[in-house]
Structure formats: structure tokens, C-alpha cells
Design an enzyme around this catalytic site. Structure first.
Site, mmCIF file in Angstrom:
data_model
loop_
_atom_site.group_PDB
_atom_site.id
_atom_site.type_symbol
_atom_site.label_atom_id
_atom_site.label_comp_id
_atom_site.label_asym_id
_atom_site.label_seq_id
_atom_site.Cartn_x
_atom_site.Cartn_y
_atom_site.Cartn_z
ATOM 1 N N GLU A 35 21.670 -37.562 51.130
ATOM 2 C CA GLU A 35 22.493 -38.438 50.304
ATOM 3 C C GLU A 35 22.756 -39.748 51.043
ATOM 4 O O GLU A 35 23.206 -39.739 52.185
ATOM 5 C CB GLU A 35 23.815 -37.762 49.952
ATOM 6 N N SER A 37 24.972 -42.268 50.230
ATOM 7 C CA SER A 37 26.362 -42.701 50.400
ATOM 8 C C SER A 37 27.386 -41.919 49.590
ATOM 9 O O SER A 37 28.455 -41.582 50.095
ATOM 10 C CB SER A 37 26.496 -44.191 50.059
ATOM 11 N N GLY A 40 28.215 -36.199 45.981
ATOM 12 C CA GLY A 40 28.433 -35.740 44.618
ATOM 13 C C GLY A 40 27.841 -36.653 43.573
ATOM 14 O O GLY A 40 27.900 -36.363 42.377
ATOM 15 N N GLY A 41 27.273 -37.790 44.017
ATOM 16 C CA GLY A 41 26.643 -38.706 43.089
ATOM 17 C C GLY A 41 27.611 -39.696 42.461
ATOM 18 O O GLY A 41 28.772 -39.810 42.854
ATOM 19 N N CYS A 43 28.892 -39.863 39.319
ATOM 20 C CA CYS A 43 29.900 -39.436 38.344
ATOM 21 C C CYS A 43 31.302 -39.297 38.939
ATOM 22 O O CYS A 43 32.246 -39.876 38.423
ATOM 23 C CB CYS A 43 29.470 -38.131 37.666
ATOM 24 N N HIS A 444 46.531 -26.261 11.990
ATOM 25 C CA HIS A 444 47.116 -27.478 11.448
ATOM 26 C C HIS A 444 48.288 -27.894 12.326
ATOM 27 O O HIS A 444 49.102 -27.051 12.718
ATOM 28 C CB HIS A 444 47.618 -27.222 10.017
#
Length: 466
Positions: A35, A37, A40-41, A43, A444
């Protein structure tokens, strides 16, 4: 330099990459994730979750506006942009820690650095610490994502415009923000920054906002932006920029053949995405790209190189986190003898403006282009009684129904539309006729209850297509 051997090498820790790593490592396979930087990417760090965090703060500011007539009077209030950014950073920090714990628990090795192919199934990694490692994998998985595209406009790069990354870290309020692009990112930021107090101008090259949507959707969003006090320039082309974003900029814009000068303080570029494949040296790994720079894959996400897969944005998949997660499931299925593919996926999406826009399946435009016969059911969101309790009756819901009574597509523009979408998508996945929703007993007052008037009174014979 000696090569370190792994069963699985995963480049990128985004949605598809991290889940694949955790699952393969838990099977006892030696697995490493490289990775550059963002653990977790995008997102949890700079995209989906942080943007929705900031959008919710903007909604809170809007809800205490006396013009909404909710009966809540808080006196004079002000927006604390540093506080907005601080809340967002706290959430991101917590998510990063959660990801680190998941990597540790799974046994997958997380390597921080930038990876490039050195040869087939061989990766060299320039570590963030300054050293270099060379890794060899029996299988390689590419999950390198995409980044905001910067249009080739004279002076734009020199003006140092913001992308969504910098916009999410703002601790000041831009006096006048110009947004290049009337797509998902542009519209979400336009409304949020306007609600915080910025003057906002959107420059949209096309004739409509969200041009891939049906015309009634584009028009509804245009009216929403204008009602929020956002200036929208359609059929506009940015010709040049001078100055520096964050202080003072001047933009020359062609609007339907006439030039106009726009003086502003900040620019946000939201004009599409570019795949992060240009620094991978993919040719050395035998991986081919298409003409737009995306990795060529088949329906099982296999690349042109043996034992190399690609997932998520870089593979040309629809650019949503939930699609990245399904890409992981497609690849895991391929590795374990399953038959899951990307063919025929029913992919929903949601624009998180206020109110939300949610869609799944065929749009009217697509059905007409493909000569698919359908009946149209459409009702204003004011028919959904839940929206009246919220004083948020703006919008509509519509569904396309086929000759066999199954739902072909669904669109909702209104309060809590994303939750309404889930109920319809479930019915579509199950192959249920629309009557199953029409005849159901929903609580409802909930938004889901609105499916009853939609499928009872909403059919419009004049708008059916045969």
C-alpha cells in the site's frame, strides 16, 4: 537483491484488495499487501465515508435554518469548519486503526511503499522508509484504484485546484468556490459547501447535470441546486485559469458560444477519474491496458497475464466501493472453484445530496434505447407520507415494470431514497413481481411504505413503452 516469495501479492489495500488479503491469509496462505499511503484504500480515508461525514455536518447546518420551518430556533449559529474537519479526521483515524487490527488478526503482511512490476510475477517495492524490496508471488492481484482527473486547460494545473481529497480537509470556508463538473462528486460538494456558507458556481460541460440519468432526474437536480442558491452554468467550457486556488482565481469560460469571466477564490476539480496504472510498469508483468489506461480483464477479472487479476476502479469496474467488494467475491470464487462472474450484475448507486438520488436497473432512457417494453409507475414523494413528517416532500419515485410484472428498473429522488432502493433491489434480485411490494404490509410511516402508492396508483399508461 534476493526475492522474497509469497503465495499471494496484492497491490493496493482498497476494498477488494484488503478483503481478499484477509480471507486468503486466514486460509494459511502467505499473503502480502503493498500500500502506497492510504491504509484501507480511498473509501475510509478520502472518499465515501469521509464525504458522507462532511455532508451530514452540512445537513445539520441546514436543519437549524429557520426557513425550513421545523420549529427549532437556536439563535445565531455559525459553522466551525475546523470542527467539521476534526470530526471527519477522528472517524478516519478510528477506521484506520480498525483496518490495522484486521491485518494483524488475519496474518496478512502490510507493506507500506510503491510497487512496480520488475518482471512476470515479480514486484519491486520502493518502501516509504527509503529502502527497496523485491517480491515474487505465485499469484498477483492489482487493486490500485483511480484518482481525480485534471482537465488539460491552460493555467489550471498552475492554479493548484482542489480535488475531493483537499476539499475534505478544508478548515476554512471558501468565499467563492467554482466546481468543475456536474457529476456525483461535484453535486455533493456543491450542496455541502453552499450550506456551510460558500458561494458556489458549477461549470458543467454538458447540456444537463448527470447526463447519464433520465432528463427528469437531471432537471430535478438542477432545480435543487438553484433552490439552494448554487449557480449552475450548463453547456460551458473552461478555457483558461489565472491566479491560485485558495486566494484568488479568474476563469475564462465559454457558455454556449459566449465568453464570460468568473472571479472566485477556490477551484474544485470533479471532472472524472484516471486509473492509477501509469506507475505500475504493467508491460513488464505481461498485463495489458485498454485505450483509456484501465487494465483489460475478463468476466472473472483475470488479466492478460497468467495468475494475475485486477479489481475495482483500475479494472474498469463501476467506481463504487460496493462494486469493489463484489469484485473481491468474484476473484475469491475464481480461486476456490466457484462460478461467480461480473456478468449481469445488478448494481445500485446513490447520490448523497439532500434529498438523495438512488437508482438500480434500467433507466427509461436505457429501456427506450434498447427497445425494451415497459410500463412506468411514477409518484411524487409527497405521496410518501413519511416525507411529510420530515417536511421534505421534494422529488419523485418511479419504476419500470416488464410484461411479466417484474421490476426492470427503479429511481427515487427524495428523502431516504437509499433505504427505499434497498427494498426494491431485493425484490428485483428475488425475481418478485411488483405486486409483492404493492400488496405488502409496510410499517407506517416509513419511506418503504411509499412503494404501495407507487405500485397501486402510479402507473401512467401514456408513458408506457411497447
Amino acid at each position: 537483491m534476493s526475492r522474497e516469495h509469497y503465495q499471494n501479492l496484492i497491490i493496493g489495500s482498497g476494498e477488494a484488495g484488503k478483503y481478499l488479503a484477509w480471507n486468503l491469509a486466514k486460509l494459511g496462505q502467505k499473503t502480502a499487501v503493498v500500500e502506497r499511503s492510504l491504509i484501507g484504500g480511498s473509501c475510509p480515508n478520502i472518499a465515501c465515508l469521509p464525504s458522507k461525514n462532511v455532508i451530514y455536518s452540512a445537513k445539520a447546518a441546514a436543519l437549524v435554518d429557520p426557513q425550513h420551518g421545523l420549529g427549532v430556533i437556536a439563535g445565531q449559529f455559525q459553522v466551525d469548519m475546523a470542527g467539521v474537519a476534526r470530526r471527519k479526521r477522528q472517524m478516519v483515524d478510528e477506521l484506520v486503526e480498525l483496518h490495522l487490527a484486521n491485518f494483524k488478526a488475519s496474518g496478512a503482511e502490510l507493506i507500506m511503499g510503491e510497487a512496480r512490476f520488475a518482471a512476470a510475477k515479480t514486484i519491486k517495492v520502493a518502501l516509504n522508509s527509503g529502502e527497496e524490496r523485491q517480491l515474487q508471488g505465485e499469484r498477483i492481484f492489482l487493486c490500485v484504484g483511480s484518482r481525480a482527473s485534471i482537465p488539460d486547460v491552460p493555467g489550471l494545473v498552475a492554479a493548484a485546484p482542489m480535488t475531493h481529497v483537499e476539499a475534505l480537509n478544508l478548515e476554512r470556508l471558501p468565499p467563492h468556490l467554482v466546481i468543475l463538473g456536474g457529476g456525483y462528486v461535484g453535486l455533493e460538494f456543491a450542496q455541502a459547501l453552499r450550506r456551510f456558507g460558500s458561494r458556489v458556481t458549477i461549470i458543467q460541460h454538458g447540456e444537463r447535470l448527470l447526463e447519464r440519468e433520465d432528463p427528469d432526474v437531471s432537471q430535478a437536480l438542477l432545480v435543487l441546486m438553484q433552490d439552494e442558491g448554487i449557480e449552475v452554468l450548463l453547456s460551458s467550457k473552461l478555457l483558461s485559469v489565472t491566479g491560485h486556488s485558495g486566494t484568488s482565481v479568474n476563469l475564462t469560460v465559454d457558455i454556449a458560444g459566449e465568453q464570460k469571466q468568473i472571479a472566485a477564490t477556490d477551484i474544485l476539480v470533479a471532472a472524472g477519474r484516471t486509473p492509477n496504472t501509469d506507475r505500475l510498469d504493467v508491460a513488464l508483468g505481461g498485463v495489458e491496458l485498454n485505450s483509456r489506461g484501465f487494465i483489460q480483464v475478463d468476466e472473472r477479472l483475470r488479466t492478460t497475464a497468467a495468475d494475475v487479476w485486477a479489481m475495482g476502479d483500475c479494472a474498469g469496474s463501476p467506481q463504487f466501493t460496493h462494486v469493489g467488494y463484489d469484485d473481491f467475491r468474484v476473484v475469491l470464487s475464481d480461486l476456490t472453484g466457484g462460478n461467480r462472474t461480473t456478468h449481469g450484475r445488478l448494481i445500485p448507486y446513490c447520490l448523497f445530496t439532500d434529498p438523495e438520488l438512488a437508482h438500480v436497473g434500467l433507466s427509461e432512457t436505457e429501456a427506450q434505447t434498447q427497445n425494451v417494453p415497459y410500463r412506468l409507475a411514477k409518484v411524487p414523494m409527497s405521496h410518501v407520507l413519511r416525507t411529510r413528517t420530515l417536511s421534505q416532500t421534494r422529488g419523485f419515485a418511479k419504476a419500470l415494470v416488464g410484461a411479466d410484472d417484474r421490476i426492470l428498473g427503479f429511481t427515487a429522488f427524495g428523502a431516504e431514497a437509499s433505504e427505499l432502493l434497498a427494498a426494491v433491489q431485493t425484490a428485483m434480485l428475488g425475481g418478485l413481481p411488483y405486486t409483492a411490494l404493492r400488496d405488502a404490509i409496510f410499517t407506517h410511516p416509513t419511506v418503504a411504505e411509499g412503494l404501495i402508492p407507487l405500485f397501486t396508483n402510479g402507473f401512467q399508461t401514456a408513458n408506457s413503452r411497447k
